[in-house]
Design an enzyme around this catalytic site. Structure first.
Site, mmCIF file in Angstrom:
data_model
loop_
_atom_site.group_PDB
_atom_site.id
_atom_site.type_symbol
_atom_site.label_atom_id
_atom_site.label_comp_id
_atom_site.label_asym_id
_atom_site.label_seq_id
_atom_site.Cartn_x
_atom_site.Cartn_y
_atom_site.Cartn_z
ATOM 1 N N LYS A 1 -10.223 -0.099 10.949
ATOM 2 C CA LYS A 1 -10.437 -1.287 10.118
ATOM 3 C C LYS A 1 -10.818 -2.484 10.975
ATOM 4 O O LYS A 1 -11.045 -3.570 10.466
ATOM 5 C CB LYS A 1 -9.172 -1.617 9.317
ATOM 6 C CG LYS A 1 -8.824 -0.570 8.252
ATOM 7 C CD LYS A 1 -7.662 -1.027 7.417
ATOM 8 C CE LYS A 1 -6.999 0.085 6.636
ATOM 9 N NZ LYS A 1 -7.771 0.549 5.496
ATOM 10 N N GLN B 1 -4.252 -4.917 7.284
ATOM 11 C CA GLN B 1 -5.272 -5.839 6.772
ATOM 12 C C GLN B 1 -5.224 -7.211 7.447
ATOM 13 O O GLN B 1 -5.988 -8.095 7.068
ATOM 14 C CB GLN B 1 -5.113 -6.024 5.247
ATOM 15 C CG GLN B 1 -5.308 -4.781 4.429
ATOM 16 C CD GLN B 1 -6.748 -4.240 4.471
ATOM 17 O OE1 GLN B 1 -7.675 -4.902 4.933
ATOM 18 N NE2 GLN B 1 -6.924 -3.017 4.009
ATOM 19 N N CYS C 1 -4.840 2.581 -3.482
ATOM 20 C CA CYS C 1 -3.605 3.086 -2.859
ATOM 21 C C CYS C 1 -2.450 2.116 -3.059
ATOM 22 O O CYS C 1 -1.588 1.954 -2.176
ATOM 23 C CB CYS C 1 -3.789 3.376 -1.369
ATOM 24 S SG CYS C 1 -4.860 4.759 -1.065
ATOM 25 N N ASP D 1 3.368 -4.464 8.108
ATOM 26 C CA ASP D 1 2.172 -3.636 8.015
ATOM 27 C C ASP D 1 0.966 -4.550 8.224
ATOM 28 O O ASP D 1 0.609 -5.336 7.345
ATOM 29 C CB ASP D 1 2.146 -2.963 6.630
ATOM 30 C CG ASP D 1 0.824 -2.259 6.353
ATOM 31 O OD1 ASP D 1 -0.064 -2.278 7.222
ATOM 32 O OD2 ASP D 1 0.686 -1.693 5.252
ATOM 33 N N HIS E 1 0.876 -1.180 0.000
ATOM 34 C CA HIS E 1 0.000 0.000 0.000
ATOM 35 C C HIS E 1 0.912 1.228 0.000
ATOM 36 O O HIS E 1 2.039 1.168 0.512
ATOM 37 C CB HIS E 1 -0.826 -0.050 1.295
ATOM 38 C CG HIS E 1 -1.884 0.970 1.442
ATOM 39 N ND1 HIS E 1 -1.614 2.267 1.821
ATOM 40 C CD2 HIS E 1 -3.227 0.894 1.293
ATOM 41 C CE1 HIS E 1 -2.752 2.935 1.904
ATOM 42 N NE2 HIS E 1 -3.754 2.132 1.584
HETATM 43 C C1 LIG Z 1 -2.213 -2.809 3.628
HETATM 44 C C2 LIG Z 1 -2.539 -1.435 4.106
HETATM 45 N N1 LIG Z 1 -1.586 -0.704 4.692
HETATM 46 C C3 LIG Z 1 -1.814 0.543 5.138
HETATM 47 C C4 LIG Z 1 -3.057 1.109 5.029
HETATM 48 C C5 LIG Z 1 -3.257 2.501 5.530
HETATM 49 O O1 LIG Z 1 -4.176 2.511 6.586
HETATM 50 P P1 LIG Z 1 -4.635 3.910 7.174
HETATM 51 O O2 LIG Z 1 -5.283 4.649 6.037
HETATM 52 O O3 LIG Z 1 -5.595 3.535 8.245
HETATM 53 O O4 LIG Z 1 -3.426 4.601 7.653
HETATM 54 C C6 LIG Z 1 -4.081 0.411 4.414
HETATM 55 C C7 LIG Z 1 -5.401 1.019 4.223
HETATM 56 O O5 LIG Z 1 -6.214 0.598 3.435
HETATM 57 C C8 LIG Z 1 -3.818 -0.906 3.953
HETATM 58 O O6 LIG Z 1 -4.769 -1.621 3.349
#
Ligand SMILES: Cc1ncc(COP(=O)(O)O)c(C=O)c1O
Length: 421
Positions: free
Chosen positions: A234, A211, A376, A208, A130
């Site tokens: 989430k 998800q 993203c 990270d 992401h």
């Molecule tokens: C794999 C992953 N990493 C990071 C993020 C970023 O999360 P946030 O927007 O809550 O910072 C997301 C958000 O969809 C994600 O799917």
């Protein structure tokens, strides 16, 4: 990790009754919410915990010694203790509250990376990240003159290529940052294996977990990673709060990134000493209501049990993959239904010659919320999958098979509307 289980069997209707939004309508049709990878819905227990804080014990934390300030402080700290247990950190000292995953990764890139990444050093991420786990590293590399490398995807375009990992590790990267579950492909990466390999080469590892933490049991000690990041919104909690887990010894050595009130132990006109962990990294008044709401979300998740949630999502993902694979002119991305152990409840798809925004609009008219775009993850979607955008459905504990049926009907409507096939 112990999980309480208040539901003898997984009762999806009972769970749904806790989520007021799930009995509302969108465009005159009962809402089908299939955009859980973007954000989850909130149960009454979370909504009420936030409202209760504001109604009955709103006060700033760590400062007052009057009763409601102590109550607010206890509730905020308690939330961290709950999160530490949920992800099996050694203690709440290792849990820093941030605004979201993005901020958590930025703290590592700026704080740890700023101090440890030098000219010519390598930073290793993957092709399925992401933007949150890509752009901070790109900026750091530019700023410090480092080299940003990527672990490639294999031929299936669904999984990381372990040969590519081995090759990249030969560059002795200082840090390896990898997503636990891809928000586009749904792939569950073997982060324990990757961490071990990266540690063998002396790298620090960030996982990270945006998800993964909402959908499965996470054990940061078992993974062995140095940092782990997640977002409350989430995982049934409020927006505006997320977390950075870091091993105590690493966090202890790091300088704070933001500074000001609350993160200091003492200040003179010429010097400052830092507060203890985790407060050293939480400058200023934090999102108190968010922390309390997050604590209620963790209680809710524990009440159902992360294993039950994962099992439910596996079942519904299998059902959806079977249903979608029978539809002509529709292509799904990521691993198939025979690989459910390595796949979460995210299904990206495209329909021949129909732009995903049009797909999403037809779904919207049917009361179904799905996501369309690059999610993203532009390099992955454009350069690896070769698409400008894809549609995506993503499940959570309250989704049911009849909602998959409605999504499949909406696909047929898209095909009819755009004369596909
Ligand atoms: C794999 C992953 N990493 C990071 C993020 C970023 O999360 P946030 O927007 O809550 O910072 C997301 C958000 O969809 C994600 O799917």
């Amino acid at each position: 990790m112990k999980q309480d289980n208040m539901h003898e069997t997984f009762d999806v209707e009972r769970i749904r009754s806790d989520f007021p939004i799930l009995s509302t309508k969108m465009n005159g049709k009962p809402l089908v919410y299939l955009d859980n990878a973007a954000t989850s819905q909130k149960p009454n227990q979370v909504i009420e915990s936030i409202s209760n804080y504001y109604r009955t014990y709103n006060a700033n934390i760590h400062r007052g010694i009057y009763a409601i300030a102590v109550e607010a402080t206890d509730a905020y700290v308690d939330s961290k203790v709950k999160l530490a247990k949920l992800v099996n950190a050694k203690g709440m000292e290792e849990i820093i509250y941030t605004r979201n995953t993005t901020e958590a990764i930025n703290i590592v890139a700026l704080g740890w990376g700023g101090a440890n990444i030098k000219q010519g050093d390598h930073i290793l991420i993957t092709q399925m990240e992401h933007h949150s786990n890509l752009v901070p590293w790109m900026l750091l590399a530019r700023r410090n003159g480092a080299v940003l490398d990527y672990v490639k995807l294999d031929e299936s375009k669904s999984m990381l290529d372990m040969q590519s990992l081995e090759e990249q590790l030969e560059n002795e990267p200082k840090i390896v940052a990898v997503t636990h579950v891809s928000n586009v492909l749904g792939t569950i990466n073997d982060v324990k294996h990757i961490t071990r390999k990266a540690h063998d080469h002396g790298a620090v590892v960030l996982v990270d977990g945006a998800q993964s933490a909402p959908h499965m049991q996470v054990d940061v000690q078992d993974i062995g990673c140095d940092f782990f990041t997640l977002s409350s919104h989430k995982m049934l909690g409020p927006t505006g709060i997320g977390a950075l887990y870091g091993k105590f010894d690493i966090l202890d050595k790091m300088d704070p990134v933001l500074s000001g009130g609350d993160m200091i132990k003492s200040v003179t006109f010429s010097d400052v000493t830092w507060n203890d962990l985790p407060w050293k990294f939480e400058a200023g008044t934090p999102d108190i209501a968010g922390g309390i709401g997050f604590g209620a979300a963790i209680d809710y998740l524990n009440g159902i049990g992360m294993k039950s949630i994962r099992d439910h999502e596996k079942k519904i993902t299998k059902y959806a993959l079977e249903k979608l694979s029978g539809i002509k002119h529709l292509k799904t991305y990521g691993l198939g239904k025979e690989d459910l152990e390595r796949r979460g409840g995210v299904i990206s798809f495209s329909i021949d010659k129909v732009h995903p925004h049009d797909v999403s609009q037809v779904f919207d008219s049917e009361g179904i919320a799905i996501r369309a775009g690059h999610h993203c993850a532009m390099p992955l979607v454009e350069e690896i999958l070769g698409e400008s955008a894809v549609s995506r459905i993503s499940f959570y504990l309250y989704n049911k098979e009849s909602e998959v049926d409605r999504a499949a009907q909406a696909v047929e409507l898209v095909k009819k509307t755009f004369k596909v096939g």
